[in-house]
Motif scaffolding. Structure first.
Motif, short mmCIF file in Angstrom:
data_model
loop_
_atom_site.label_atom_id
_atom_site.label_comp_id
_atom_site.label_asym_id
_atom_site.label_seq_id
_atom_site.Cartn_x
_atom_site.Cartn_y
_atom_site.Cartn_z
N ARG A 115 0.85 -1.19 0.00
CA ARG A 115 0.00 0.00 0.00
C ARG A 115 0.88 1.24 0.00
O ARG A 115 1.02 1.90 1.03
N PRO A 116 1.49 1.54 -1.13
CA PRO A 116 2.35 2.74 -1.16
C PRO A 116 1.51 3.99 -0.98
O PRO A 116 0.30 3.98 -1.23
N PRO A 117 2.14 5.08 -0.56
CA PRO A 117 1.39 6.34 -0.45
C PRO A 117 0.94 6.78 -1.83
O PRO A 117 1.40 6.27 -2.84
N HIS A 118 0.05 7.75 -1.85
CA HIS A 118 -0.43 8.29 -3.12
C HIS A 118 0.17 9.69 -3.31
O HIS A 118 0.29 10.46 -2.37
N PHE A 119 0.52 9.99 -4.55
CA PHE A 119 1.02 11.32 -4.89
C PHE A 119 0.16 11.91 -6.00
O PHE A 119 -0.05 11.28 -7.03
N ASP A 120 -0.34 13.12 -5.77
CA ASP A 120 -0.97 13.91 -6.83
C ASP A 120 0.15 14.76 -7.42
O ASP A 120 0.88 15.43 -6.68
N ILE A 121 0.30 14.71 -8.74
CA ILE A 121 1.40 15.39 -9.40
C ILE A 121 0.85 16.59 -10.17
O ILE A 121 -0.15 16.49 -10.89
N GLY A 122 1.52 17.74 -10.02
CA GLY A 122 1.12 18.95 -10.72
C GLY A 122 2.33 19.80 -11.05
O GLY A 122 3.46 19.32 -11.00
#
Length: 182
Positions: A115-122
């Motif tokens: 369960r890796p962390p989630h990254f929102d990329i912008g």
């Protein structure tokens, strides 16, 4: 949390400090398995937190600094153990932008229960990159260490700013990377 994170943490402590200190840390943290971790096992992340707290108490190094240092170490281990993930990556922005599209899917293939962390990329991806980290395990300092090591790996002049988003549930941190002019 995947056992590989635990085994790498133990290796780092043994290399940077000593095997004896790691034994003390494990004894004081008293994990249910007595500190016998396997890379493919799944363990409660609180066990790692307890070990970091014990290590900090014995070394005088602040917990966030230890966790960031571990992130930097872990990046190097990822590079050694999974070189195919680095193929075709020409910059820190390119690699970090691929976390959700390439890297974490690969992690899930290797470890289906991860369960890796989630990254929102912008950001524009050229001069700025925004990465918003989301995880209920509160390892933002680990993420920061990984990001810093990635920048160093590609030997780029990139400034890193961190903003902890306290109103958000769980651990949510915005990292803003900005290319610096030469």
């Amino acid at each position: 949390m995947k056992g590989m994170v635990f085994t790498e943490f133990i290796d780092m402590v043994e290399q940077r400090f000593s095997p004896e200190l790691m034994d003390e840390v494990i004894e004081a943290a008293a994990p249910p398995n007595g500190g016998a971790y396997t890379a493919v096992g799944q363990y409660d992340h609180h066990e790692l937190v307890k070990m970091v707290v014990e290590l900090s108490a014995r070394t005088g190094v602040a917990i966030p600094d230890l966790v960031r240092t571990f992130g930097e170490y872990l990046f190097g281990r990822f590079h050694q153990g999974y070189p195919h993930l680095f193929e075709g990556m020409g910059s820190a922005f390119q690699m970090l932008s691929s976390i959700e599209s390439i890297i974490h899917p690969e992690v899930r293939k290797l470890y289906p229960d991860a369960r890796p962390p989630h990254f929102d990329i912008g950001g524009d991806g050229v001069n700025t990159l925004e990465m918003t980290y989301r995880s209920d395990r509160h390892f933002g300092d680990l993420a920061e260490g990984l990001i810093r090591a990635c920048i160093e790996h590609f030997d780029e002049r990139i400034a890193l700013a961190r903003e902890d988003l306290v109103d958000a549930p769980g651990s949510v941190i915005r990292f803003v990377l900005t290319r610096q002019n030469a």
